[in-house]
Scaffold this active site. Sequence first.
Site, PDB file in Angstrom:
ATOM      1  N   GLU A   1      10.506  -5.037   3.865  1.00  0.00           N
ATOM      2  CA  GLU A   1      10.699  -6.373   3.312  1.00  0.00           C
ATOM      3  C   GLU A   1      10.324  -6.412   1.829  1.00  0.00           C
ATOM      4  O   GLU A   1      11.055  -6.949   0.990  1.00  0.00           O
ATOM      5  CB  GLU A   1       9.864  -7.400   4.083  1.00  0.00           C
ATOM      6  CG  GLU A   1      10.258  -7.580   5.537  1.00  0.00           C
ATOM      7  CD  GLU A   1       9.478  -6.673   6.470  1.00  0.00           C
ATOM      8  OE1 GLU A   1       9.369  -7.013   7.658  1.00  0.00           O
ATOM      9  OE2 GLU A   1       8.974  -5.618   6.009  1.00  0.00           O
TER      10      GLU A   1
ATOM     11  N   GLU B   1      -3.588  -9.634  15.034  1.00  0.00           N
ATOM     12  CA  GLU B   1      -3.257  -8.263  14.672  1.00  0.00           C
ATOM     13  C   GLU B   1      -4.464  -7.351  14.854  1.00  0.00           C
ATOM     14  O   GLU B   1      -4.319  -6.169  15.153  1.00  0.00           O
ATOM     15  CB  GLU B   1      -2.751  -8.190  13.233  1.00  0.00           C
ATOM     16  CG  GLU B   1      -2.116  -6.841  12.884  1.00  0.00           C
ATOM     17  CD  GLU B   1      -1.376  -6.859  11.552  1.00  0.00           C
ATOM     18  OE1 GLU B   1      -0.147  -7.048  11.562  1.00  0.00           O
ATOM     19  OE2 GLU B   1      -2.045  -6.696  10.520  1.00  0.00           O
TER      20      GLU B   1
ATOM     21  N   LYS C   1       9.826  -2.095  13.851  1.00  0.00           N
ATOM     22  CA  LYS C   1      10.305  -1.510  12.600  1.00  0.00           C
ATOM     23  C   LYS C   1      11.186  -0.296  12.876  1.00  0.00           C
ATOM     24  O   LYS C   1      12.245  -0.109  12.263  1.00  0.00           O
ATOM     25  CB  LYS C   1       9.124  -1.093  11.721  1.00  0.00           C
ATOM     26  CG  LYS C   1       8.276  -2.239  11.179  1.00  0.00           C
ATOM     27  CD  LYS C   1       7.155  -1.685  10.320  1.00  0.00           C
ATOM     28  CE  LYS C   1       6.280  -2.777   9.752  1.00  0.00           C
ATOM     29  NZ  LYS C   1       5.182  -2.234   8.913  1.00  0.00           N
TER      30      LYS C   1
ATOM     31  N   GLY D   1      -4.765  -4.276   5.354  1.00  0.00           N
ATOM     32  CA  GLY D   1      -4.003  -5.318   4.679  1.00  0.00           C
ATOM     33  C   GLY D   1      -4.545  -6.712   4.896  1.00  0.00           C
ATOM     34  O   GLY D   1      -4.636  -7.514   3.964  1.00  0.00           O
ATOM     35  N   ARG D   2      -4.939  -7.017   6.129  1.00  0.00           N
ATOM     36  CA  ARG D   2      -5.419  -8.376   6.430  1.00  0.00           C
ATOM     37  C   ARG D   2      -6.834  -8.619   5.926  1.00  0.00           C
ATOM     38  O   ARG D   2      -7.357  -9.727   6.049  1.00  0.00           O
ATOM     39  CB  ARG D   2      -5.309  -8.647   7.926  1.00  0.00           C
ATOM     40  CG  ARG D   2      -6.018  -7.637   8.813  1.00  0.00           C
ATOM     41  CD  ARG D   2      -5.576  -7.792  10.272  1.00  0.00           C
ATOM     42  NE  ARG D   2      -6.110  -6.781  11.149  1.00  0.00           N
ATOM     43  CZ  ARG D   2      -5.575  -5.568  11.315  1.00  0.00           C
ATOM     44  NH1 ARG D   2      -4.513  -5.210  10.624  1.00  0.00           N
ATOM     45  NH2 ARG D   2      -6.102  -4.707  12.171  1.00  0.00           N
TER      46      ARG D   2
ATOM     47  N   LYS E   1       0.834  -1.205   0.000  1.00  0.00           N
ATOM     48  CA  LYS E   1       0.000   0.000   0.000  1.00  0.00           C
ATOM     49  C   LYS E   1       0.868   1.253   0.000  1.00  0.00           C
ATOM     50  O   LYS E   1       0.653   2.183  -0.776  1.00  0.00           O
ATOM     51  CB  LYS E   1      -0.935  -0.004   1.210  1.00  0.00           C
ATOM     52  CG  LYS E   1      -1.853   1.217   1.272  1.00  0.00           C
ATOM     53  CD  LYS E   1      -2.702   1.241   2.534  1.00  0.00           C
ATOM     54  CE  LYS E   1      -3.761   0.168   2.512  1.00  0.00           C
ATOM     55  NZ  LYS E   1      -4.711   0.296   3.651  1.00  0.00           N
TER      56      LYS E   1
END
Length: 543
Positions: free
Chosen positions: A209, A350, A509, A264-265, A203
Site C-alpha cells: 500500500e 494485532e 498479502k 510498527g504499532r 520499515k
Amino acid sequence: MSGSINDRLSQLSALAEQSSNMRDAFDNDAKRAQRYSVKACDITLDYAKNLIDETSWQALQQLAADSKISTLRQQMLQGAAINNTEQRAVWHTRLRQQDVSGLVLDGEDIGQQISDCRARMAALVDTLHQQQYLGYQGSAITDLIWVGIGGSLLGPQMAVEALTPYHCSPVKLHFAGNIDGAVVSDIVSGLNPATTLVVVASKSFGTEETKQNALAIRQWFTDHGADKSAIAHHFWATSSNIAAAAEFGIEQKNILPMWDWVGGRYSLWSAIGLPVALMIGNQNFQQLLAGAEAMDQHFFNAPFAENMPVIMALLGIWYINGHHCQAQALLPYSHYLRLLPSYVQQLDMESNGKSVDRDGHALPYASAPVIWGDAGTNGQHAYHQLLHQSALAVPADFILPLKVKHPLQDQHSRLAAHCFAQTQALMQGKTLQEATAECLASGMSEQQAKALAPHKVSPGNKPSNTLLLPELSPYYLGALIALYEHKVFCQGAIWQLNSFDQWGVELGKQLSGPIYQTLTGNDSHTFDSSTTALIKTFLAAQH
C-alpha cells in the site's frame, strides 16, 4: 485458585458465576469507589463499576503475581529478544526516555542513534516551521504528505487529531494510507508539487500500500515537470531498508532510521512521530514523550495492586476468560480522541489476537477482545442501545479530559454529565418495577404501563472503567497511550503469547499477489469457485 496459569484462567469461569450485583455492592460498601480507584501520572482510573469483589479481585491479583509479567518486563528492559519468533528485542519504551545515554544493544550505541534521530527530526521541523525548506521552484514548502499504513499511520494520525488545539505549523499535513486510489487522487488534486514534501514511512520499504501510493505521488511530481534531483529533494523516508529507499530515488541524508526492535504499532515515539512534531512543535512533542515515560516508570515500579496497566489488564482477563466476553468498547468523551478506538484496535488486536503460545502450542483459552467504539456522545445515539439492553455483555472504557481548551464550558459540563450517566446507567440499569412506576407517573393507565414497562427495562450490572485526564495535552496523551501499551503487554504475558509479532496479516498479502496477476492479465491462477466468480465479475465490470 490453584495450579498452573492455564488452570487458573480456566477457573475464572467458576469464580465469575459468583459475581455479585453491582447495585448491592455499592449499597453495602460506602467506600467502594475509594477502594477501587487508582491514580498514575495524574490520570485517575475509577474501576469500581466492575463485577469484582474482594474474593475475585484477590484471585486476579494472585494470577498477576504468578504470571510472567515481572519476568518479561525485566527482560524487555534488558533488551532480551522477547519477540521470540523474530528474535528481536522490544525497546520502544527506550525511545521516550529523556536520558538515552549508555543504551547499548547487541554492541550498538542505541542511545546515540536515538539522539541523532531526534536531532534530525527537530531540525527538519524547525526548517519547515521557519519556511526555510524551499521546493524545486524556490518556493517554501506548504504541504506535507505522510505515506504509510498500519502502525506507520494510525499512531501519528490519531495523535495529530487528538492534539488539534496545539497545532502551530504553517505546513498542512495530509495522510495517505489506504491503497484505494481515491486517497492519493483526492490529496494531490489540491496541491502543488513544487511546494509539497513527501515522507514515505515503511520499515521494509516494501509494504504494498505504501509503495504504490508513493509511486503514484512520484508520478504526479514527474507529470508536473519534476526531474530526478527535484524528486530527491522533495522525498524523505523513515525506513530500515536504505537500499530500497535509495533505489526509489530518496537520498540517504533524507532517510530517518527505523529499528527492528520497534514494532510498527509501538513506533509513534520514533521518527514515525514526525507528523506529530511537525503539527505541535518540537517542545510539545517532547512533552508527549515525557508523559509516556512517566507512565513507563509507574508501570515498572508500582506494586501490582496499585499498578494502573496491570489493573486494567486483569479486568480485561476477568471478562474475556471469566465472563467470556468477546468485545471491549472504547468510548472517549472527547471529539479530539475519536480516532483512539481505531488506534487501540491495532495495538490490542494485532498484538494479542493469537491462538498459540510463545512456544507454538495451541492456547486452551480466548485471548484479545474485539475493540470498537467512537467518541461520546455520538455513540449514545447509535450502539449504546446494545450496551444497555442487549443480552451481550460488553465491558467499556470511558475516557474524559477534565479541562478543555475551547470556551464552551457549559457544553463540556453537559458532555461530562453524559459520560458519568452512561457508566451509572450501565451499572444500575432499570428494573421492571422502576420502569412500571415511571410509566404510571407519566399518566399511563395500569394496562398501558404493564404493556410498555418491559421495553424500558435495562438489566444493568454491566461493567465499565472511567479514566479521567486532567486535560488532553501532549503529556497526558503520551501517558494514556503508554497505559494501553502496557495493558496489552500484561495481558499477553498472562496469556503466555508473543504480543510483538503479527504473522496473521501475512496470508492475505501472499494470496493477493496471484489474484492481482490474474486481474491484470499478467498470469493465470486457479482459485476456489467463489474467488473465481468474484474475479470474473470484477473483470466484466472493467469493460
